[in-house]
Design an enzyme around this catalytic site. Structure first.
Site, PDB file in Angstrom:
ATOM      1  N   GLU A   1      42.182  45.333  46.094  1.00  0.00           N
ATOM      2  CA  GLU A   1      42.870  45.043  44.823  1.00  0.00           C
ATOM      3  C   GLU A   1      42.288  45.799  43.631  1.00  0.00           C
ATOM      4  O   GLU A   1      41.946  45.227  42.603  1.00  0.00           O
ATOM      5  CB  GLU A   1      42.829  43.528  44.557  1.00  0.00           C
ATOM      6  CG  GLU A   1      43.464  42.701  45.665  1.00  0.00           C
ATOM      7  CD  GLU A   1      43.328  41.190  45.442  1.00  0.00           C
ATOM      8  OE1 GLU A   1      43.010  40.779  44.316  1.00  0.00           O
ATOM      9  OE2 GLU A   1      43.510  40.429  46.408  1.00  0.00           O
TER      10      GLU A   1
ATOM     11  N   ASN B   1      42.812  47.714  50.653  1.00  0.00           N
ATOM     12  CA  ASN B   1      43.622  46.515  50.892  1.00  0.00           C
ATOM     13  C   ASN B   1      44.184  45.994  49.566  1.00  0.00           C
ATOM     14  O   ASN B   1      43.469  45.942  48.562  1.00  0.00           O
ATOM     15  CB  ASN B   1      42.714  45.439  51.533  1.00  0.00           C
ATOM     16  CG  ASN B   1      43.459  44.241  52.047  1.00  0.00           C
ATOM     17  OD1 ASN B   1      44.432  44.378  52.787  1.00  0.00           O
ATOM     18  ND2 ASN B   1      43.028  43.037  51.648  1.00  0.00           N
TER      19      ASN B   1
ATOM     20  N   HIS C   1      51.167  38.243  50.927  1.00  0.00           N
ATOM     21  CA  HIS C   1      51.271  36.814  50.565  1.00  0.00           C
ATOM     22  C   HIS C   1      52.642  36.598  49.919  1.00  0.00           C
ATOM     23  O   HIS C   1      52.936  37.193  48.867  1.00  0.00           O
ATOM     24  CB  HIS C   1      50.167  36.430  49.574  1.00  0.00           C
ATOM     25  CG  HIS C   1      48.782  36.531  50.139  1.00  0.00           C
ATOM     26  ND1 HIS C   1      48.317  35.714  51.148  1.00  0.00           N
ATOM     27  CD2 HIS C   1      47.759  37.373  49.848  1.00  0.00           C
ATOM     28  CE1 HIS C   1      47.071  36.026  51.441  1.00  0.00           C
ATOM     29  NE2 HIS C   1      46.704  37.034  50.687  1.00  0.00           N
TER      30      HIS C   1
ATOM     31  N   GLU D   1      46.953  39.791  55.627  1.00  0.00           N
ATOM     32  CA  GLU D   1      46.766  38.427  55.133  1.00  0.00           C
ATOM     33  C   GLU D   1      48.085  37.652  55.025  1.00  0.00           C
ATOM     34  O   GLU D   1      48.275  36.834  54.157  1.00  0.00           O
ATOM     35  CB  GLU D   1      46.086  38.433  53.758  1.00  0.00           C
ATOM     36  CG  GLU D   1      44.816  39.232  53.690  1.00  0.00           C
ATOM     37  CD  GLU D   1      44.165  39.209  52.320  1.00  0.00           C
ATOM     38  OE1 GLU D   1      44.546  38.363  51.490  1.00  0.00           O
ATOM     39  OE2 GLU D   1      43.267  40.040  52.066  1.00  0.00           O
TER      40      GLU D   1
ATOM     41  N   ASP E   1      51.005  35.268  54.772  1.00  0.00           N
ATOM     42  CA  ASP E   1      51.392  33.866  54.783  1.00  0.00           C
ATOM     43  C   ASP E   1      52.689  33.765  53.976  1.00  0.00           C
ATOM     44  O   ASP E   1      52.906  34.542  53.046  1.00  0.00           O
ATOM     45  CB  ASP E   1      50.315  32.914  54.260  1.00  0.00           C
ATOM     46  CG  ASP E   1      49.672  33.337  52.950  1.00  0.00           C
ATOM     47  OD1 ASP E   1      48.459  33.102  52.776  1.00  0.00           O
ATOM     48  OD2 ASP E   1      50.370  33.925  52.097  1.00  0.00           O
TER      49      ASP E   1
HETATM   50  O1  G3I Z   1      31.687  28.607  46.185  1.00  0.00           O
HETATM   51  C1  G3I Z   1      31.364  28.033  47.434  1.00  0.00           C
HETATM   52  C2  G3I Z   1      30.031  28.560  47.919  1.00  0.00           C
HETATM   53  O2  G3I Z   1      28.989  28.143  47.025  1.00  0.00           O
HETATM   54  C3  G3I Z   1      29.755  28.030  49.276  1.00  0.00           C
HETATM   55  O3  G3I Z   1      28.569  28.617  49.789  1.00  0.00           O
HETATM   56  C4  G3I Z   1      30.900  28.388  50.192  1.00  0.00           C
HETATM   57  C5  G3I Z   1      30.669  27.760  51.570  1.00  0.00           C
HETATM   58  O4  G3I Z   1      31.838  27.866  52.309  1.00  0.00           O
HETATM   59  O5  G3I Z   1      32.144  27.908  49.653  1.00  0.00           O
HETATM   60  C6  G3I Z   1      32.444  28.451  48.420  1.00  0.00           C
HETATM   61  O6  G3I Z   1      33.695  27.866  48.090  1.00  0.00           O
HETATM   62  C7  G3I Z   1      34.840  28.603  48.022  1.00  0.00           C
HETATM   63  C8  G3I Z   1      35.126  29.595  49.186  1.00  0.00           C
HETATM   64  O7  G3I Z   1      36.507  30.049  49.065  1.00  0.00           O
HETATM   65  C9  G3I Z   1      34.978  28.997  50.578  1.00  0.00           C
HETATM   66  O8  G3I Z   1      35.934  28.004  50.759  1.00  0.00           O
HETATM   67  C10 G3I Z   1      34.876  29.475  46.778  1.00  0.00           C
HETATM   68  O9  G3I Z   1      34.517  28.685  45.666  1.00  0.00           O
HETATM   69  C11 G3I Z   1      36.338  29.951  46.628  1.00  0.00           C
HETATM   70  O10 G3I Z   1      36.474  30.779  45.476  1.00  0.00           O
HETATM   71  C12 G3I Z   1      36.714  30.785  47.857  1.00  0.00           C
HETATM   72  O11 G3I Z   1      38.110  31.090  47.728  1.00  0.00           O
HETATM   73  C13 G3I Z   1      38.554  32.162  48.573  1.00  0.00           C
HETATM   74  C14 G3I Z   1      39.135  33.258  47.657  1.00  0.00           C
HETATM   75  O12 G3I Z   1      39.699  34.310  48.452  1.00  0.00           O
HETATM   76  C15 G3I Z   1      38.080  33.848  46.749  1.00  0.00           C
HETATM   77  O13 G3I Z   1      37.048  34.437  47.536  1.00  0.00           O
HETATM   78  C16 G3I Z   1      39.662  31.619  49.481  1.00  0.00           C
HETATM   79  O14 G3I Z   1      39.111  30.717  50.414  1.00  0.00           O
HETATM   80  C17 G3I Z   1      40.342  32.776  50.216  1.00  0.00           C
HETATM   81  O15 G3I Z   1      41.491  32.303  50.937  1.00  0.00           O
HETATM   82  C18 G3I Z   1      40.821  33.845  49.239  1.00  0.00           C
HETATM   83  O16 G3I Z   1      41.304  34.917  49.989  1.00  0.00           O
HETATM   84  C19 G3I Z   1      41.818  36.022  49.217  1.00  0.00           C
HETATM   85  C20 G3I Z   1      41.427  37.308  49.937  1.00  0.00           C
HETATM   86  O17 G3I Z   1      40.023  37.372  50.050  1.00  0.00           O
HETATM   87  C21 G3I Z   1      41.994  38.503  49.195  1.00  0.00           C
HETATM   88  N1  G3I Z   1      43.453  38.385  49.071  1.00  0.00           N
HETATM   89  C22 G3I Z   1      43.890  37.153  48.408  1.00  0.00           C
HETATM   90  C23 G3I Z   1      43.359  35.951  49.168  1.00  0.00           C
HETATM   91  C24 G3I Z   1      43.854  34.662  48.559  1.00  0.00           C
HETATM   92  O18 G3I Z   1      43.313  34.496  47.283  1.00  0.00           O
END
Ligand code: G3I
Length: 375
Positions: A161, A202, A238, A268, A270
């Site tokens: 992105e 990507n 998405h 990705e 969905d």
């Molecule tokens: O912040 C905690 C972290 O402290 C902890 O260690 C970890 C343990 O699992 O969890 C973290 O929580 C959240 C993490 O997902 C795991 O669930 C984060 O706060 C949260 O921001 C993170 O969100 C992910 C997001 O990307 C940002 O990275 C989503 O699950 C994930 O589905 C989403 O995926 C993105 C792709 O990477 C790029 N394309 C878009 C897609 C959807 O947004």
């Protein structure tokens, strides 16, 4: 003699007009014997899901991954905020566990993602780095991560992105510190650390065409002209069930990437649905999934097809899009939905290009309303 598909529609339409429910018909299964997605995928096409350590801790989800995936993508565990949570302190434990799981099951791993403006380490977010400092950090980080999994991770989303909807570079920290050349350096550093890995750019919403796709095509052509190692473009895909690109839009975007000398992956996918879930919209979702997969199968350069999650449980969608959900192939209990059977049949179908019409898909007692969805 009318083809079976037309007769199917006529039969269903007649039954509905005389007030009968559509007959309970088995999902149409193609001749090639196969059961779940992984065994149904044609040679040369990886099929996969995004996973997390939390999801894999659930036996039902783990079983679904083993049934469906020849490739997995860590949803969180390989992002910079996860791997480098504090300055100079790497935490590979979760990423290692996913790679070990995949290796034990003969599943490939898609590394996601080395350079992104999100999931950026908080301790780094507030820094102001000189260009040389930023390049040194980028080289050290990418080198450390990619070299650790050298020969174990087949493909990396190197940059994710980089562009906004207008095709302009996002003002990410790397862009601010290094300039647009951060993209080139990221690919060069990744290749330096693992010359065998396939390296991807990507992004989302490329399939609609427009300024973002133009910016990506210009970038990748320019990188290739300068001998920068890049192998593919990932289409995140998405989408929402009532606003899907047409088959022609998918085909055109894929073709233009191929003509730029690169391969294509659906990374990705969905397709979110308004809640509460209704059968007619789940049929429309099934058609939407079949359309994307058909476009990938019709495109010689499309090598991988992944959905962003194993099932609706734990999907990012409800939290990000309130009132929407049900976006994956399997439900909250990881049971196959209509979209699962549509994808399985489209994978198993021996025909290369699968222009799906509603009549080609028979569903258990589904109302005909899904026929009204944009074919
Ligand atoms: O912040 C905690 C972290 O402290 C902890 O260690 C970890 C343990 O699992 O969890 C973290 O929580 C959240 C993490 O997902 C795991 O669930 C984060 O706060 C949260 O921001 C993170 O969100 C992910 C997001 O990307 C940002 O990275 C989503 O699950 C994930 O589905 C989403 O995926 C993105 C792709 O990477 C790029 N394309 C878009 C897609 C959807 O947004």
């Amino acid at each position: 003699m009318l083809p079976r598909s037309v007769l199917g529609v006529v039969a269903l339409a007649v039954l509905v007009m005389v007030g009968c429910e559509a007959p309970v018909l088995e999902p149409q299964v193609w001749t090639r014997e196969c059961s779940y997605l992984r065994s149904c995928a044609p040679q040369g096409l990886d099929v996969g899901v995004a996973v997390s350590t939390a999801v894999l801790a659930d036996p039902a989800a783990r079983e679904a991954v083993l049934q469906d995936a020849s490739v997995i993508t860590p949803e969180w565990e390989m992002k910079m905020a996860a791997l480098l949570p504090s300055r100079g302190v790497y935490d590979f434990a979760a990423a290692d566990s996913l790679v070990r799981f995949a290796q034990g099951q003969g599943i490939r791993v898609r590394g996601h993602t080395l350079v992104w403006h999100e999931a950026f380490p908080p301790w780094l977010e507030s820094e102001t780095l000189e260009r040389t400092q930023a390049l040194a950090l980028l080289r050290e980080y990418i080198g450390r991560v990619v070299a650790r999994y050298r020969g174990e991770i087949a493909v990396w989303d190197v940059v994710n992105e980089a562009f906004d909807a207008q095709g302009q570079y996002r003002p990410s920290p790397w862009y601010r510190w290094i300039g647009p050349e951060y993209v080139e350096w990221a690919f060069r550093f990744a290749h330096e650390a693992d010359p065998q890995a396939r390296l991807y750019y990507n992004d989302y919403d490329l399939e609609w065409g427009g300024p973002k796709l133009e910016a990506v095509l210009s970038l990748v052509r320019n990188l290739r002209l300068r001998g920068v190692p890049i192998h593919g473009v990932g289409f995140q895909a998405h989408h929402r069930v009532d606003h899907l690109p047409s088959s022609a839009q998918w085909a055109d975007a894929f073709r233009r990437v191929r003509e730029s000398g690169l391969e294509v992956s659906i990374t990705e996918l969905d397709i979110r649905v308004p809640l509460p879930l209704q059968p007619s919209l789940l049929q429309a979702q099934a058609q939407g999934y079949a359309r994307v997969l058909s476009a990938c199968r019709a495109e010689p350069a499309c090598v991988s097809f992944s959905t962003w999650g194993v099932g609706d449980r734990g999907s990012w969608v409800p939290g990000f899009f309130p009132g929407w959900g049900g976006a994956l192939l399997r439900d909250e209990e990881y049971r196959p939905k209509p979209a699962y059977w549509a994808v399985r049949n489209a994978l198993a179908d021996p025909r290369k290009s699968l222009e799906m019409s509603a009549a080609d898909w028979y569903y258990r007692g589904s109302p005909l309303s899904f026929l009204s969805v944009n074919p």
